[in-house]
Design a protein around this motif. Structure first.
Motif, PDB file in Angstrom:
ATOM      1  N   LYS A 113       5.495 -19.467  28.475  1.00 16.46           N
ATOM      2  CA  LYS A 113       5.178 -19.334  26.832  1.00 16.46           C
ATOM      3  C   LYS A 113       3.624 -19.272  27.007  1.00 16.46           C
ATOM      4  O   LYS A 113       3.033 -18.738  26.169  1.00 16.46           O
ATOM      5  CB  LYS A 113       5.994 -20.518  26.142  1.00 16.46           C
ATOM      6  N   GLU A 116       1.868 -16.357  27.860  1.00 17.14           N
ATOM      7  CA  GLU A 116       1.904 -15.420  26.704  1.00 17.14           C
ATOM      8  C   GLU A 116       0.966 -15.629  25.862  1.00 17.14           C
ATOM      9  O   GLU A 116       0.276 -14.755  25.189  1.00 17.14           O
ATOM     10  CB  GLU A 116       3.367 -15.334  26.232  1.00 17.14           C
ATOM     11  N   ILE A 165       5.284 -12.828  21.570  1.00 18.07           N
ATOM     12  CA  ILE A 165       5.528 -14.320  21.811  1.00 18.07           C
ATOM     13  C   ILE A 165       6.765 -14.533  20.778  1.00 18.07           C
ATOM     14  O   ILE A 165       7.766 -15.730  21.293  1.00 18.07           O
ATOM     15  CB  ILE A 165       4.281 -15.299  21.518  1.00 18.07           C
ATOM     16  N   TYR A 173      14.241 -15.840  28.243  1.00 14.27           N
ATOM     17  CA  TYR A 173      14.500 -17.303  27.922  1.00 14.27           C
ATOM     18  C   TYR A 173      15.968 -17.455  27.786  1.00 14.27           C
ATOM     19  O   TYR A 173      16.431 -18.516  28.536  1.00 14.27           O
ATOM     20  CB  TYR A 173      13.592 -17.887  27.057  1.00 14.27           C
TER      21      TYR A 173
END
Length: 332
Positions: A113, A116, A165, A173
């Motif tokens: 994350k 990103e 995102i 995920y």
């Protein structure tokens, strides 16, 4: 842990990193030369060009100070992104499982994350086209008036990065938590041990579905067509990495190839139960998976249309729902 074990683990970690970099520089060339070029019936670039020769060429280019409110941070972001990808690879190595909570899928997801988020900083810190001031205004809208909102062309890519995102990376995920649900643990060591006892997650119904969801999520994370919302050809802005030059652009090329290798390694770890390890024949599985990934990505990209947001959102939503159903099936 005695000295010999520490030295052995250090050699394994360093050796695995060397193999990862050695393989990753060829993956973009495999994708473009052996797959996309063949499908499109053209010669294509040399296999060493996209991932190896291009970074070397950019390292010798002249660097300039970009037109940015924080030029040093702006130029440092590609290197930060590369360090994050290396950190993810380190986490999934079995020699690093002594780190406890850091050797868990939560840590992996968190670092992905953060990787990103770097794209948002790339776009928001760039205030000019191609990093330098141009003889024409590069504003998307607004003017120098009080209480008037102004935005720059580069910020268009920031908005796309935010959408990626906030929404686009869900399939990846969700897929990662299918092995977690089956092993009933977030720790990579436990997930691997579960598969050594019960067989690879990939060979279950939930795992097979999760593998497809993971692959689609990987394409989104890599900004590959048809999911390339951050570097769309249909708009004026190619993407947040367009403005980088010299060694900073070289870092983006290196990061792209290494990210492909890391995502393939993560897949082998989570769905086959084989982490990247220099002292194991499983490293061959990791390398094979890393080679298969760009081949499949290039094949799907070559035969897919370019998605607009009208197609992107439903596909991501549908894939995420399928992944959630696979998690539910893993409890059966």
């Amino acid at each position: 842990m005695d000295t010999s074990m520490i030295i052995s683990s250090a050699i394994a970690v360093v050796g695995t990193l060397i193999i990862a970099f050695a393989v990753s520089v060829w993956l973009p060339g495999i994708e473009r030369k052996f797959v996309q070029a063949r499908i499109q019936q053209r010669v294509g670039p040399p296999i060493s060009s996209p991932g190896l020769m291009a970074p070397i060429k950019f390292f010798f280019k002249q660097a300039v100070t970009p037109n940015s409110p924080m030029p040093r941070l702006y130029n440092a972001i590609p290197l930060i992104s590369l360090i994050i990808v290396v950190a993810i690879l380190l986490i999934i190595m079995p020699q690093m499982y002594f780190l406890g909570a850091l050797a868990s899928i939560i840590a992996v997801v968190g670092l992905l994350k953060v990787e990103e988020i770097t794209y948002m900083f790339m776009g928001s810190l760039s205030k000019s086209i191609l990093s330098v001031s141009m003889p024409f205004p590069d504003h998307a809208k607004g003017a120098k008036h009080v209480d008037t909102t102004r935005s720059f062309i580069e910020e268009l890519s920031t908005l796309r990065a935010f959408r990626l995102i906030a929404f686009g990376s869900f399939p990846l995920y969700i897929a990662l938590f299918i092995p977690v649900a089956m092993a009933k643990s977030i720790y990579l060591g436990d997930i691997i041990a579960f598969q050594q006892l019960h067989g690879p997650v990939l060979f279950t119904v939930a795992g097979a579905i999760g593998a497809v969801v993971y692959f689609i999520g990987s394409m989104i994370l890599l900004n590959e067509y048809p999911f390339a919302i951050m570097k769309t050809k249909a708009d004026v802005m190619e993407g947040p990495m367009l403005e980088y030059m010299s060694k900073y652009r070289a870092y983006t090329y290196i990061t792209k190839g290494l990210l492909i290798f890391v995502l393939a390694s993560l897949f082998a770890t989570m769905f086959i139960g084989i982490p990247p390890n220099l002292f194991s024949l499983g490293i061959l599985v990791t390398i094979a998976t890393a080679i298969i990934f760009p081949i499949l990505i290039a094949t799907l990209s070559a035969f897919s249309p370019v998605f607009t947001f009208k197609q992107f959102y439903p596909v991501v939503a549908g894939t995420s729902i399928i992944g959630a159903l696979a998690i539910a099936a893993s409890f059966l």
